[in-house]
Design a protein around this motif. Structure first.
Motif, PDB file in Angstrom:
ATOM      1  N   ILE A  91       0.878  -1.321  -0.090  1.00  0.00           N
ATOM      2  CA  ILE A  91      -0.115   0.007   0.120  1.00  0.00           C
ATOM      3  C   ILE A  91       0.586   1.117  -0.031  1.00  0.00           C
ATOM      4  CG2 ILE A  91      -1.503   1.251   1.375  1.00  0.00           C
ATOM      5  CD1 ILE A  91      -2.843  -1.212   2.201  1.00  0.00           C
ATOM      6  N   LEU A  92       1.962   1.088   0.671  1.00  0.00           N
ATOM      7  CA  LEU A  92       2.804   2.559   0.889  1.00  0.00           C
ATOM      8  C   LEU A  92       3.610   2.723  -0.672  1.00  0.00           C
ATOM      9  CD1 LEU A  92       4.252   4.556   2.313  1.00  0.00           C
ATOM     10  CD2 LEU A  92       6.003   3.098   3.204  1.00  0.00           C
ATOM     11  N   GLY A  93       4.028   1.417  -1.152  1.00  0.00           N
ATOM     12  CA  GLY A  93       4.465   1.718  -2.742  1.00  0.00           C
ATOM     13  C   GLY A  93       3.550   2.339  -3.489  1.00  0.00           C
ATOM     14  N   LEU A  94       2.084   1.998  -3.291  1.00  0.00           N
ATOM     15  CA  LEU A  94       1.125   2.449  -4.466  1.00  0.00           C
ATOM     16  C   LEU A  94       0.890   4.032  -4.036  1.00  0.00           C
ATOM     17  CD1 LEU A  94      -0.925  -0.736  -4.652  1.00  0.00           C
ATOM     18  CD2 LEU A  94       0.460   0.115  -6.470  1.00  0.00           C
ATOM     19  N   GLU A  95       0.941   3.984  -2.622  1.00  0.00           N
ATOM     20  CA  GLU A  95       0.528   5.417  -2.298  1.00  0.00           C
ATOM     21  C   GLU A  95       1.436   6.464  -2.639  1.00  0.00           C
ATOM     22  OE1 GLU A  95      -0.127   5.303   1.848  1.00  0.00           O
ATOM     23  OE2 GLU A  95      -2.382   5.311   1.738  1.00  0.00           O
TER      24      GLU A  95
END
Length: 238
Positions: A91-95
Motif C-alpha cells: 500500500i505504501l508503494g502504491l500510495e
C-alpha cells in the motif's frame, strides 16, 4: 508500439539486476542497470528512462523516497520490486505513486509481462492528449482555479502551478464537474484508464500531491465514497 524503450533497473543485488536486464533485452528493450537511488537520480536528470524497475531496499536513499521524488515531477511508469510482502509495504508503494508492486522472488517472465502492460498504458496515454475527456475548451474557470487544457497549464490565484499530466487530468475532471461526488474507481478510470489494475489508493496519493501544491484547493473526501471539489466562487467552461 515501439519496443525501443529504455528500462532502468535499480537494485543493489547484481544477480537480480543482471537477470532482469537479460530478460528485458530478449524483448528488445534497452536497459540501464543501477545499484543505488543516487545513481538513478543522476540518470533521471541527464537521460530519463521510459520505465523504472525499482527495488525498495537500497543503500542510502531507499526506493520509497526515490519514487516520491520522481512522482513530484513526472508520471513515468514505476514497478517496485521487494522481498517485503506485507500489505502495508504494498500500500505504501502504491500510495507513493508506483504503478505496480512485485514481491521477490518473482518470475522474470512475469516482470516482463508487467513491463509490457505498463508501457502499453503509457503509450496510449501519451497518444491521446485527454483520454476519456474528448472536448478541448479554451479555458476552465472554477473559483480561484484556471485551467488551459490546450496548453496543459494550471493557475491558482493567478500564479502558475507546475502539475504532472495525471494531476492536470484529475483537476480537469473536478473543475468540469463542480460539487459532483466521484468514487475512487471513477477517478481511476478517468485518470489512469479503464485497464488500470493497481490499488485505488493511488487516487488518495495523487490528491495529496495536488493539495501539497495548492493548499487551499477545495477538494474534500467523502467517507466511504470518494472525493468532490466544491465550487466556492463560481465557474465556467469556455
Amino acid at each position: 508500439m515501439n519496443n525501443q524503450y529504455v528500462i532502468a533497473v535499480v537494485d543493489d543485488d547484481s544477480n537480480i539486476r543482471n537477470l532482469v536486464e537479460a530478460y528485458l533485452q530478449k524483448e528488445n528493450y534497452r536497459t540501464v542497470g543501477l545499484s543505488s537511488a543516487e545513481e538513478a537520480w543522476n540518470l533521471w536528470r541527464d537521460h530519463p528512462p521510459d520505465l523504472w524497475v525499482l527495488d525498495i531496499m537500497l543503500p542510502g536513499m531507499d526506493g520509497y523516497e526515490f519514487c516520491r521524488r520522481i512522482r513530484n515531477e513526472a508520471e513515468v511508469p514505476i514497478i517496485m520490486i521487494s522481498a517485503r510482502d506485507s500489505e502495508v509495504d504494498k500500500i505504501l508503494g502504491l500510495e507513493l505513486g508506483s504503478d505496480d508492486y512485485l514481491v521477490k522472488p518473482f518470475s522474470p517472465r512475469e516482470l516482463v509481462a508487467r513491463v509490457k502492460r505498463q508501457l502499453q498504458r503509457w503509450y496510449k496515454l501519451n497518444q491521446s492528449e485527454e483520454p476519456a475527456i474528448p472536448s478541448q475548451p479554451i479555458q476552465i474557470v472554477l473559483g480561484r482555479l484556471l485551467l488551459l487544457p490546450e496548453e496543459r497549464r494550471a493557475f491558482w490565484d493567478g500564479e502558475e502551478v507546475d502539475l504532472t499530466s495525471k494531476e492536470f487530468v484529475m483537476l480537469r475532471v473536478f473543475a468540469e464537474n463542480p460539487n459532483r461526488a466521484f468514487t475512487r474507481d471513477e477517478l481511476l478510470a478517468y485518470v489512469w484508464g479503464d485497464d488500470y489494475f493497481g490499488s485505488d489508493r493511488a487516487v488518495d496519493h495523487l490528491i495529496k500531491r495536488v493539495r501539497k501544491k495548492i493548499g487551499d484547493l477545495p477538494i474534500e473526501a467523502i467517507w466511504g465514497h470518494g472525493y468532490r471539489m466544491r465550487n466556492d466562487g463560481g465557474g465556467k467552461v469556455e
